[in-house]
Design a protein around this motif. Structure first.
Motif, mmCIF file in Angstrom:
data_model
loop_
_atom_site.group_PDB
_atom_site.id
_atom_site.type_symbol
_atom_site.label_atom_id
_atom_site.label_comp_id
_atom_site.label_asym_id
_atom_site.label_seq_id
_atom_site.Cartn_x
_atom_site.Cartn_y
_atom_site.Cartn_z
ATOM 1 N N ALA A 228 46.641 44.887 80.702
ATOM 2 C CA ALA A 228 47.447 45.995 80.191
ATOM 3 C C ALA A 228 46.595 46.851 79.255
ATOM 4 O O ALA A 228 46.010 46.336 78.292
ATOM 5 N N SER A 229 46.515 48.129 79.526
ATOM 6 C CA SER A 229 45.802 49.053 78.647
ATOM 7 C C SER A 229 46.665 49.350 77.422
ATOM 8 O O SER A 229 47.875 49.554 77.542
ATOM 9 N N ILE A 230 46.031 49.369 76.255
ATOM 10 C CA ILE A 230 46.766 49.731 75.037
ATOM 11 C C ILE A 230 46.196 51.000 74.415
ATOM 12 O O ILE A 230 46.500 51.334 73.272
ATOM 13 N N HIS A 231 45.355 51.695 75.188
ATOM 14 C CA HIS A 231 44.804 52.970 74.724
ATOM 15 C C HIS A 231 44.514 53.836 75.940
ATOM 16 O O HIS A 231 44.216 53.317 77.019
ATOM 17 N N ARG A 232 44.584 55.140 75.756
ATOM 18 C CA ARG A 232 44.351 56.049 76.881
ATOM 19 C C ARG A 232 42.985 55.796 77.506
ATOM 20 O O ARG A 232 42.038 55.366 76.846
ATOM 21 N N ASP A 233 42.912 56.077 78.796
ATOM 22 C CA ASP A 233 41.689 55.888 79.583
ATOM 23 C C ASP A 233 41.235 54.433 79.615
ATOM 24 O O ASP A 233 40.073 54.157 79.932
ATOM 25 N N SER A 234 42.139 53.535 79.285
ATOM 26 C CA SER A 234 41.833 52.089 79.307
ATOM 27 C C SER A 234 40.603 51.740 78.469
ATOM 28 O O SER A 234 39.840 50.838 78.810
ATOM 29 N N LEU A 235 40.430 52.446 77.365
ATOM 30 C CA LEU A 235 39.305 52.144 76.476
ATOM 31 C C LEU A 235 39.446 50.737 75.886
ATOM 32 O O LEU A 235 38.447 50.056 75.630
ATOM 33 N N VAL A 236 40.679 50.314 75.651
ATOM 34 C CA VAL A 236 40.950 48.974 75.120
ATOM 35 C C VAL A 236 42.088 48.375 75.936
ATOM 36 O O VAL A 236 43.103 49.022 76.181
ATOM 37 N N SER A 237 41.889 47.131 76.363
ATOM 38 C CA SER A 237 42.900 46.463 77.189
ATOM 39 C C SER A 237 43.121 45.040 76.712
ATOM 40 O O SER A 237 42.277 44.447 76.024
ATOM 41 N N LEU A 238 44.266 44.502 77.111
ATOM 42 C CA LEU A 238 44.593 43.107 76.859
ATOM 43 C C LEU A 238 44.736 42.386 78.191
ATOM 44 O O LEU A 238 45.242 42.957 79.157
ATOM 45 N N VAL A 239 44.286 41.140 78.238
ATOM 46 C CA VAL A 239 44.522 40.266 79.385
ATOM 47 C C VAL A 239 45.563 39.245 78.950
ATOM 48 O O VAL A 239 45.337 38.475 78.004
ATOM 49 N N ASP A 243 53.473 34.035 81.363
ATOM 50 C CA ASP A 243 54.483 33.319 80.588
ATOM 51 C C ASP A 243 54.629 33.846 79.166
ATOM 52 O O ASP A 243 55.468 33.358 78.406
ATOM 53 N N GLN A 244 53.837 34.844 78.800
ATOM 54 C CA GLN A 244 53.865 35.361 77.434
ATOM 55 C C GLN A 244 54.846 36.533 77.308
ATOM 56 O O GLN A 244 54.727 37.525 78.041
ATOM 57 N N PRO A 245 55.775 36.439 76.372
ATOM 58 C CA PRO A 245 56.762 37.513 76.191
ATOM 59 C C PRO A 245 56.173 38.675 75.397
ATOM 60 O O PRO A 245 56.617 38.979 74.289
ATOM 61 N N ILE A 246 55.170 39.322 75.965
ATOM 62 C CA ILE A 246 54.478 40.419 75.290
ATOM 63 C C ILE A 246 54.767 41.714 76.030
ATOM 64 O O ILE A 246 54.514 41.818 77.238
ATOM 65 N N ASN A 247 55.292 42.676 75.331
ATOM 66 C CA ASN A 247 55.568 43.995 75.891
ATOM 67 C C ASN A 247 54.411 44.915 75.516
ATOM 68 O O ASN A 247 54.345 45.430 74.391
ATOM 69 N N SER A 248 53.491 45.095 76.435
ATOM 70 C CA SER A 248 52.293 45.888 76.132
ATOM 71 C C SER A 248 52.627 47.349 75.864
ATOM 72 O O SER A 248 51.866 48.049 75.182
ATOM 73 N N ALA A 249 53.768 47.827 76.366
ATOM 74 C CA ALA A 249 54.117 49.237 76.173
ATOM 75 C C ALA A 249 54.287 49.577 74.701
ATOM 76 O O ALA A 249 53.918 50.677 74.262
ATOM 77 N N CYS A 289 45.746 36.025 73.310
ATOM 78 C CA CYS A 289 45.335 36.652 74.563
ATOM 79 C C CYS A 289 43.897 37.146 74.424
ATOM 80 O O CYS A 289 43.210 36.800 73.457
ATOM 81 N N ARG A 290 43.453 37.913 75.398
ATOM 82 C CA ARG A 290 42.079 38.429 75.423
ATOM 83 C C ARG A 290 42.098 39.936 75.207
ATOM 84 O O ARG A 290 42.918 40.642 75.804
ATOM 85 N N ILE A 291 41.214 40.429 74.353
ATOM 86 C CA ILE A 291 41.066 41.863 74.151
ATOM 87 C C ILE A 291 39.687 42.285 74.632
ATOM 88 O O ILE A 291 38.698 41.579 74.426
ATOM 89 N N THR A 292 39.627 43.414 75.324
ATOM 90 C CA THR A 292 38.360 43.971 75.795
ATOM 91 C C THR A 292 38.265 45.422 75.356
ATOM 92 O O THR A 292 39.259 46.151 75.369
#
Length: 396
Positions: A228-239, A243-249, A289-292
Motif C-alpha cells: 500500500a502506498s502512503i505517499h504520492r507516486d509510491s515514494l513510500v509504501s507499506l507491506v 490479517d492486519q486490521p490496517i487501513n492504509s487509506a 509491518c515493512r516500510i520501503t
C-alpha cells in the motif's frame, strides 16, 4: 565481496570457497563441508569460476519484463541451509525450488546411495536445465519434476526432510508429506521480512530450533501480503499482511503530519542487520509491518528508514513510526532510533525504542517460532499471527 586473487583455476577457487565457509562458520559440520567440497559449483552456473565461487547470489533467469524469476543463492546461504536441515544418510528428501540443481547435488551427496532426492520447480525450463546438468555431472539417482511447489509431491512421500524456496505460509501438503519428527527448512515471511527457519514437525505443530537471515529465492506469489502506498507516486509504501486490521487509506499524507524523533542510545555496526529488532516487534505488535522508501524520499528527508528497501514499522490507526539510524560522531557505527508521524507518534516511537532495548540486552537471543494447524491455547501476552489455515506464535 571478497574474491580469491591467487590461483584462479576452478579447483583452487573451489577449495578457497570451502575454506571460507568453514572459517565463517557457514559450514559447521564435517558432512556439510565435505558435500560443499565434493560438488563443483561452477558446473551448475553459466558464470566464470571466479564468480561462481564468490560469496554472491547469481541471477539465473529473468522474466521478459525484467523481474528476477530464479537465482543461485550464495554458497554461504546454501551451506547454512544445509546445516539447518540436518540431512542424514539414507533419507528421503524433497526440495521445492530446483534452481540450477546445485543444492540438489549437495543433498544427494549428503544422503548417499541409500537415500533419494526429489526436486520440484514450477518452471519447466528450469527443471529441464537442472536435470541436464545433474545428469552430466553424474547425479542420476534424482527425480526432477515440474509442478507447483505448494502441492509438494505426494507420489514420493513421506519425506524425512523438506527444503523449500521462500513462502508466506506453510501449505497443508508440506505438513502431510513430512514425517512426524522430520525437518522443514524454509525462508518464511513474517510481517514483511523473511527468515530462514528450521522447523521440527511435531504433529499438530512445527517448532523452530534455528532461525537465520534468509537468502533463498522466494516462490513467485506471496499471497498473504499486500503493498500500500502512503505517499504520492509510491515514494513510500507499506507491506502488510492480510490479517492486519490496517487501513492504509487513512495513512495517506501521514508523513507530513506532526513528527516525533526518538533516539535509543544503542549503536549498530555498519551494514549490520536489524532482523532481531524486527522479530521483537513482530512478536508483540499487531501493527508491525515493512516500510520501503524510494531514493528520492530518503534524499529529501521525507522518510529515512534504517534500511530504505525494507525496515520495520508500526501502525496504529492514523499514526505510523519506523526504525531509523543516525550516524555516530566518528562514523564507525549508527545509533538506532525511531521516527513517528500522526497523533499516536510518541506512543509508537516509544514502543520501537523499547524493542531496541529488549534486543540489545541479548542480541543473540532467538525466539521459538511455532506454527499451529489450529488455534492454540495461548496467554494474553502471546500474539497470534494468522497465516491462512495456520496460526503462528513467536515467544522469547
Amino acid at each position: 565481496m571478497t574474491l580469491p586473487t591467487r590461483d584462479s583455476s576452478p579447483d583452487a577457487l573451489h577449495a578457497a570457497m570451502v575454506r571460507r565457509l568453514i572459517h565463517t562458520g557457514a559450514a559447521l559440520t564435517v558432512a556439510v563441508a565435505e558435500a560443499m567440497a565434493a560438488v563443483p559449483r561452477h558446473l551448475f552456473l553459466d558464470a566464470p569460476p571466479r564468480v561462481a565461487y564468490s560469496e554472491q547470489d547469481i541471477i539465473t533467469k529473468r522474466a521478459a519484463d525484467g523481474p528476477v524469476l530464479s537465482w543461485a543463492s550464495a554458497p554461504g546461504t546454501v551451506a547454512t541451509t544445509l546445516e539447518q536441515l540436518i540431512v542424514l544418510p539414507d533419507q528421503n528428501v524433497l526440495e521445492i525450488g530446483t534452481g540450477t540443481g546445485y543444492t540438489t547435488a549437495l543433498l544427494a551427496h549428503l544422503i548417499g546411495k541409500g537415500g533419494h532426492v526429489t526436486t520440484l520447480d514450477i518452471d519447466p525450463d528450469i527443471t529441464a536445465a537442472a536435470r541436464d546438468t545433474l545428469t552430466a555431472t553424474g547425479h542420476t539417482a534424482i527425480t526432477a519434476i515440474t509442478g507447483d511447489g505448494r502441492h509438494g509431491h505426494p507420489d514420493g512421500a513421506p519425506y524425512h526432510r523438506i527444503v523449500a524456496a521462500g513462502t508466506w505460509d506453510i501449505p497443508a501438503a508440506w505438513w502431510d508429506q513430512l514425517t512426524r519428527g522430520g525437518r522443514l527448512v524454509v525462508p518464511l515471511r513474517l510481517r514483511g521480512q523473511s527468515y530462514s527457519i528450521g522447523f521440527a514437525h511435531r504433529g499438530d505443530r512445527m517448532v523452530s530450533d534455528t532461525i537465520e537471515h534468509a537468502g533463498l529465492t522466494p516462490m513467485i506469489v506471496h499471497e498473504g501480503e499486500r503493498t500500500a502506498s502512503i505517499h504520492r507516486d509510491s515514494l513510500v509504501s507499506l507491506v502488510l499482511d492480510h490479517d492486519q486490521p490496517i487501513n492504509s487509506a487513512v495513512l495517506s499524507g501521514v508523513l507530513h503530519r506532526g513528527q516525533a524523533v526518538a533516539v535509543s542510545g544503542v549503536t549498530l555496526g555498519r551494514d549490520a542487520p536489524v532482523d532481531g529488532i524486527w522479530l521483537r516487534l513482530a512478536a508483540t505488535e499487531a501493527g508491525c509491518c515493512r516500510i520501503t522508501a524510494q531514493p528520492s524520499a530518503v534524499t529529501s528527508q521525507l522518510c529515512t528508514p534504517a534500511i530504505p528497501v525494507g525496515s520495520p514499522a508500526l501502525v496504529n490507526e492514523d499514526s505510523l513510526a519506523y526504525l531509523t539510524l543516525t550516524p555516530e560522531r566518528y562514523g564507525y557505527a549508527h545509533v538506532l532510533g525511531a521516527i513517528g508521524h500522526g497523533p499516536k507518534r510518541h506512543q509508537l516511537t516509544d514502543r520501537i525504542i523499547a524493542a531496541i532495548h529488549a534486543w540489545d540486552q541479548d542480541r543473540a537471543a532467538a525466539p521459538t517460532i511455532t506454527l499451529h494447524r489450529s488455534t492454540p491455547d495461548t496467554t494474553t501476552r502471546t500474539r497470534l499471527i494468522i497465516k491462512g489455515a495456520n496460526r503462528l506464535t513467536i515467544t522469547y
